[in-house]
Design a protein around this motif. Structure first.
Motif, PDB file in Angstrom:
ATOM      1  N   VAL A 363       0.838  -1.200   0.000  1.00  0.00           N
ATOM      2  CA  VAL A 363       0.000   0.000   0.000  1.00  0.00           C
ATOM      3  C   VAL A 363       0.871   1.248   0.000  1.00  0.00           C
ATOM      4  CG1 VAL A 363      -2.013  -1.029   1.138  1.00  0.00           C
ATOM      5  CG2 VAL A 363      -0.176  -0.043   2.536  1.00  0.00           C
ATOM      6  N   TRP A 364       0.344   2.314  -0.617  1.00  0.00           N
ATOM      7  CA  TRP A 364       0.954   3.627  -0.459  1.00  0.00           C
ATOM      8  C   TRP A 364       0.881   4.017   1.011  1.00  0.00           C
ATOM      9  CZ3 TRP A 364       3.546   6.226  -4.111  1.00  0.00           C
ATOM     10  CH2 TRP A 364       3.280   5.973  -5.472  1.00  0.00           C
ATOM     11  N   GLN A 365       1.839   4.805   1.457  1.00  0.00           N
ATOM     12  CA  GLN A 365       1.893   5.190   2.863  1.00  0.00           C
ATOM     13  C   GLN A 365       1.800   6.710   3.006  1.00  0.00           C
ATOM     14  OE1 GLN A 365       5.408   3.217   4.570  1.00  0.00           O
ATOM     15  NE2 GLN A 365       5.144   1.637   2.994  1.00  0.00           N
ATOM     16  N   TRP A 366       0.796   7.131   3.765  1.00  0.00           N
ATOM     17  CA  TRP A 366       0.628   8.556   4.023  1.00  0.00           C
ATOM     18  C   TRP A 366       1.832   9.105   4.799  1.00  0.00           C
ATOM     19  CZ3 TRP A 366      -2.780  11.400   1.599  1.00  0.00           C
ATOM     20  CH2 TRP A 366      -4.022  10.896   1.252  1.00  0.00           C
ATOM     21  N   CYS A 367       2.270  10.286   4.423  1.00  0.00           N
ATOM     22  CA  CYS A 367       3.260  11.035   5.202  1.00  0.00           C
ATOM     23  C   CYS A 367       2.594  12.255   5.822  1.00  0.00           C
ATOM     24  CB  CYS A 367       4.434  11.473   4.325  1.00  0.00           C
ATOM     25  SG  CYS A 367       5.488  10.098   3.793  1.00  0.00           S
ATOM     26  N   ASN A 368       3.273  12.885   6.741  1.00  0.00           N
ATOM     27  CA  ASN A 368       2.690  14.020   7.450  1.00  0.00           C
ATOM     28  C   ASN A 368       2.621  15.274   6.576  1.00  0.00           C
ATOM     29  OD1 ASN A 368       1.941  14.959  10.347  1.00  0.00           O
ATOM     30  ND2 ASN A 368       3.294  16.560   9.581  1.00  0.00           N
ATOM     31  N   GLY A 395       5.998   5.084  -1.453  1.00  0.00           N
ATOM     32  CA  GLY A 395       6.196   3.643  -1.445  1.00  0.00           C
ATOM     33  C   GLY A 395       5.553   2.828  -2.541  1.00  0.00           C
ATOM     34  N   GLY A 396       4.617   3.402  -3.303  1.00  0.00           N
ATOM     35  CA  GLY A 396       3.954   2.586  -4.322  1.00  0.00           C
ATOM     36  C   GLY A 396       3.005   1.583  -3.696  1.00  0.00           C
ATOM     37  N   SER A 397       2.357   0.775  -4.529  1.00  0.00           N
ATOM     38  CA  SER A 397       1.393  -0.188  -4.005  1.00  0.00           C
ATOM     39  C   SER A 397       1.308  -1.416  -4.902  1.00  0.00           C
ATOM     40  CB  SER A 397       0.002   0.454  -3.892  1.00  0.00           C
ATOM     41  OG  SER A 397      -0.636   0.523  -5.154  1.00  0.00           O
ATOM     42  N   PHE A 398       0.486  -2.368  -4.479  1.00  0.00           N
ATOM     43  CA  PHE A 398       0.273  -3.582  -5.273  1.00  0.00           C
ATOM     44  C   PHE A 398      -0.340  -3.264  -6.626  1.00  0.00           C
ATOM     45  CE2 PHE A 398      -3.785  -2.909  -3.108  1.00  0.00           C
ATOM     46  CZ  PHE A 398      -4.704  -3.121  -4.131  1.00  0.00           C
ATOM     47  N   TYR A 399      -0.916  -2.093  -6.769  1.00  0.00           N
ATOM     48  CA  TYR A 399      -1.671  -1.742  -7.963  1.00  0.00           C
ATOM     49  C   TYR A 399      -0.794  -1.226  -9.099  1.00  0.00           C
ATOM     50  CZ  TYR A 399      -5.830  -0.120 -10.485  1.00  0.00           C
ATOM     51  OH  TYR A 399      -6.834   0.051 -11.403  1.00  0.00           O
ATOM     52  N   ARG A 400       0.474  -0.940  -8.808  1.00  0.00           N
ATOM     53  CA  ARG A 400       1.332  -0.344  -9.826  1.00  0.00           C
ATOM     54  C   ARG A 400       1.889  -1.424 -10.741  1.00  0.00           C
ATOM     55  NH1 ARG A 400       0.094   4.938  -9.442  1.00  0.00           N
ATOM     56  NH2 ARG A 400       2.056   5.554 -10.396  1.00  0.00           N
ATOM     57  N   THR A 401       1.871  -1.173 -12.037  1.00  0.00           N
ATOM     58  CA  THR A 401       2.365  -2.142 -13.015  1.00  0.00           C
ATOM     59  C   THR A 401       3.882  -2.046 -13.119  1.00  0.00           C
ATOM     60  OG1 THR A 401       2.303  -0.669 -14.925  1.00  0.00           O
ATOM     61  CG2 THR A 401       0.243  -1.772 -14.334  1.00  0.00           C
ATOM     62  N   LEU A 402       4.494  -3.054 -13.753  1.00  0.00           N
ATOM     63  CA  LEU A 402       5.942  -3.048 -13.906  1.00  0.00           C
ATOM     64  C   LEU A 402       6.397  -2.003 -14.911  1.00  0.00           C
ATOM     65  CD1 LEU A 402       6.827  -6.838 -13.724  1.00  0.00           C
ATOM     66  CD2 LEU A 402       6.660  -5.127 -11.908  1.00  0.00           C
ATOM     67  N   ASP A 403       5.472  -1.420 -15.652  1.00  0.00           N
ATOM     68  CA  ASP A 403       5.801  -0.290 -16.525  1.00  0.00           C
ATOM     69  C   ASP A 403       5.946   0.990 -15.716  1.00  0.00           C
ATOM     70  OD1 ASP A 403       5.744  -1.855 -18.803  1.00  0.00           O
ATOM     71  OD2 ASP A 403       3.596  -1.533 -19.122  1.00  0.00           O
ATOM     72  N   ASP A 404       5.596   0.909 -14.448  1.00  0.00           N
ATOM     73  CA  ASP A 404       5.633   2.084 -13.589  1.00  0.00           C
ATOM     74  C   ASP A 404       6.556   1.823 -12.399  1.00  0.00           C
ATOM     75  OD1 ASP A 404       5.044   4.583 -12.648  1.00  0.00           O
ATOM     76  OD2 ASP A 404       3.099   4.043 -11.807  1.00  0.00           O
ATOM     77  N   LEU A 405       7.740   1.290 -12.677  1.00  0.00           N
ATOM     78  CA  LEU A 405       8.685   0.975 -11.615  1.00  0.00           C
ATOM     79  C   LEU A 405       9.125   2.212 -10.842  1.00  0.00           C
ATOM     80  CD1 LEU A 405      11.034  -1.683 -13.260  1.00  0.00           C
ATOM     81  CD2 LEU A 405       9.385  -2.023 -11.408  1.00  0.00           C
ATOM     82  N   ALA A 406       9.018   3.388 -11.453  1.00  0.00           N
ATOM     83  CA  ALA A 406       9.457   4.609 -10.785  1.00  0.00           C
ATOM     84  C   ALA A 406       8.766   4.786  -9.437  1.00  0.00           C
ATOM     85  CB  ALA A 406       9.188   5.821 -11.675  1.00  0.00           C
ATOM     86  N   ARG A 413       7.723  10.540  -5.272  1.00  0.00           N
ATOM     87  CA  ARG A 413       6.707  11.270  -4.517  1.00  0.00           C
ATOM     88  C   ARG A 413       5.351  11.136  -5.196  1.00  0.00           C
ATOM     89  NH1 ARG A 413       8.258  17.266  -3.957  1.00  0.00           N
ATOM     90  NH2 ARG A 413       7.336  17.115  -1.874  1.00  0.00           N
ATOM     91  N   ASN A 414       4.356  10.788  -4.410  1.00  0.00           N
ATOM     92  CA  ASN A 414       2.965  10.813  -4.861  1.00  0.00           C
ATOM     93  C   ASN A 414       2.207  11.739  -3.921  1.00  0.00           C
ATOM     94  OD1 ASN A 414       0.606  10.257  -6.209  1.00  0.00           O
ATOM     95  ND2 ASN A 414       0.378   8.177  -5.394  1.00  0.00           N
ATOM     96  N   TYR A 415       1.019  12.129  -4.283  1.00  0.00           N
ATOM     97  CA  TYR A 415       0.227  12.995  -3.414  1.00  0.00           C
ATOM     98  C   TYR A 415      -1.249  12.828  -3.752  1.00  0.00           C
ATOM     99  CZ  TYR A 415       0.642  15.850  -7.632  1.00  0.00           C
ATOM    100  OH  TYR A 415       0.639  16.285  -8.930  1.00  0.00           O
ATOM    101  N   ASN A 416      -2.089  13.162  -2.785  1.00  0.00           N
ATOM    102  CA  ASN A 416      -3.526  13.086  -3.006  1.00  0.00           C
ATOM    103  C   ASN A 416      -4.221  13.945  -1.958  1.00  0.00           C
ATOM    104  OD1 ASN A 416      -6.143  12.170  -3.911  1.00  0.00           O
ATOM    105  ND2 ASN A 416      -5.127  10.279  -4.586  1.00  0.00           N
ATOM    106  N   SER A 417      -5.492  14.154  -2.160  1.00  0.00           N
ATOM    107  CA  SER A 417      -6.279  14.879  -1.172  1.00  0.00           C
ATOM    108  C   SER A 417      -6.280  14.108   0.134  1.00  0.00           C
ATOM    109  CB  SER A 417      -7.718  15.050  -1.668  1.00  0.00           C
ATOM    110  OG  SER A 417      -8.554  15.494  -0.619  1.00  0.00           O
TER     111      SER A 417
END
Length: 435
Positions: A363-368, A395-406, A413-417
């Motif tokens: 799973v992706w992990q929330w940061c502060n 951290g990425g998640s189980f949902y990311r494909t191998l085309d998205d190794l970054a 860095r990822n971000y969301n509401s």
């Protein structure tokens, strides 16, 4: 029996059957039992058998001159201390018990007055005001006393660093094992302070997204902290919050479908359970402030997360190194190919050099932090942007494909509401605290 999640016995745990107001302390083998007992002193201060336990002192009223001996024993029957042994005149008398000398656990006080003997079980409990005693009169006859629980009752367990509340129903007996409490213990890894290069540039990766997420390379120095060795599990979240919002149910799987506010609410609730200061204060329905001077649990800063993931190796793209062959990927993370598109139990892939699991995948992990572009200059203990509309995820998640190794890179860095009510099945979190 009280055991941890690995099945190891836990000694010195205070176990209470709430509805019956019965209490015991687990022994060195984790065993506990409930006797049919009469409190020496109830909450109203009623005296039982002419003896009162008050403020860690044994108080007694003698109707005539008597020889009184008071001795303290441990759960093995070994004498710990002669508290009193002398002739006393009629009237009120007392003797203190220095509980702090003996720590948390089950003790026995034997009182001999004029040849009559009474034994009391005393539970030494460590709380916010130091050590305290609760005492129950022991059943001297040795008869088995069964306690019928006719309605659902609550069986609670307490010891510093552990926590457990369990609904219990049935018949409890003081002869043998009556129940098993599986205690959850946080495994907080000590992360040493140090300096590292945060961010990424073309010298360390070639996956095409360098600096697209504002990840300018800069030097960061961090003081020491502690980090949970896995993502927060569904079992941990359920025990603290009383609910399990996850879509893919499994007590040892990471909790998911939690937004940022759910995660910080958990941190505050766990801090209270563990007797720590709460870090987060709500300023509005969708606003919080964090006080990093407090000793409670919180989400990691983005810098702390990346530093912990790299575990002292600035030259690696991923927490395990730079290998992207299938053998490396399958050994180190749950991804689109090997996960069957769902979460899996935490800690089942390889750990990094700090002993942290699942720093990529699952799973992706929330940061502060609020999401914002990095500062170019050197920084010490940065806490991110002062405001924003998105919170950082790592951290990425189980949902990311191998085309998205970054997305599995330590620096990605990822971000969301932050929410509220953003419940995605691949968003989770882990926690940190001061050392």
């Amino acid at each position: 029996t009280v055991v941890d999640t690995l099945g190891n016995p836990i000694a010195g745990a205070v176990v209470r059957l709430v509805g019956q107001n019965m209490i015991d302390t687990s022994d060195v083998n984790g065993k506990f039992s409930f006797e049919k007992s009469t409190p020496i002193l109830d909450r109203a201060g009623t005296v039982m058998s002419g003896i009162v336990l008050r403020n860690n002192r044994i108080e007694m009223m003698l109707g005539e001159r008597q020889h009184v001996a008071v001795d303290l024993f441990n759960a093995k029957g070994e004498l710990l201390s002669h508290l009193m042994d002398k002739d006393l005149a009629a009237g009120e008398h007392s003797v203190g018990i220095d509980v702090g000398r003996f720590g948390v656990g089950m003790l026995f006080v034997r009182v001999v007055r004029g040849g009559e003997r009474e034994t009391f079980r005393v539970n030494s409990v460590e709380g916010g005001c130091g050590y305290g005693l609760s005492a129950y009169k022991k059943n001297e006859t040795g008869a088995v006393a069964k306690i019928g629980v006719t309605a659902v009752d609550t069986l609670t367990f307490w010891k510093a660093g552990f926590y457990q509340t369990k609904l219990a129903m049935g018949t409890y007996s003081d002869s043998g094992i009556v129940d098993t409490l599986r205690a959850i213990k946080l495994n907080m890894i000590a992360i040493p302070g140090g300096t590292f290069l945060m961010g990424a540039d073309s010298s360390c990766c070639n996956d095409g997204d360098v600096n697209l997420q504002g990840d300018i390379v800069h030097q960061v120095t961090l003081t020491a902290f502690k980090m949970s060795n896995t993502d927060c599990t569904q079992e941990e979240y359920l025990r603290v919050m009383g609910v399990n919002p996850s879509n893919a149910k499994g007590l040892t799987n990471p909790v998911e479908a939690v937004d940022w506010f759910d995660a910080v609410s958990y941190c505050n609730a766990l801090s209270k359970l563990d007797g720590k200061d709460t870090v987060y204060t709500y300023t509005s329905l969708a606003g919080t402030e964090a006080d990093f001077t407090k000793n409670g649990y919180r989400l990691p800063t983005e810098a702390e997360w990346e530093y912990a993931a790299k575990a002292g190796n600035d030259s690696c793209n991923y927490y395990w190194g730079n290998g992207t062959d299938m053998a490396s990927l399958n050994a180190n993370l749950w991804n689109y190919i090997n996960s069957s598109m769902t979460t899996h139990p935490v800690g089942t892939k390889a750990a990094n050099a700090f002993g942290l699991y699942d720093m990529a995948g699952n799973v992706w992990q929330w940061c502060n932090d609020w999401y914002g572009e990095y500062s170019i200059g050197e920084q010490s203990d940065p806490v991110g942007a002062v405001s924003g509309i998105q919170r950082v995820l790592r951290g990425g998640s189980f949902y990311r494909t191998l085309d998205d190794l970054a997305s599995y890179r330590c620096a990605y860095r990822n971000y969301n509401s932050p929410g509220p009510n953003l419940h995605l099945s691949n968003f989770g979190f882990r926690i940190v605290s001061r050392p």
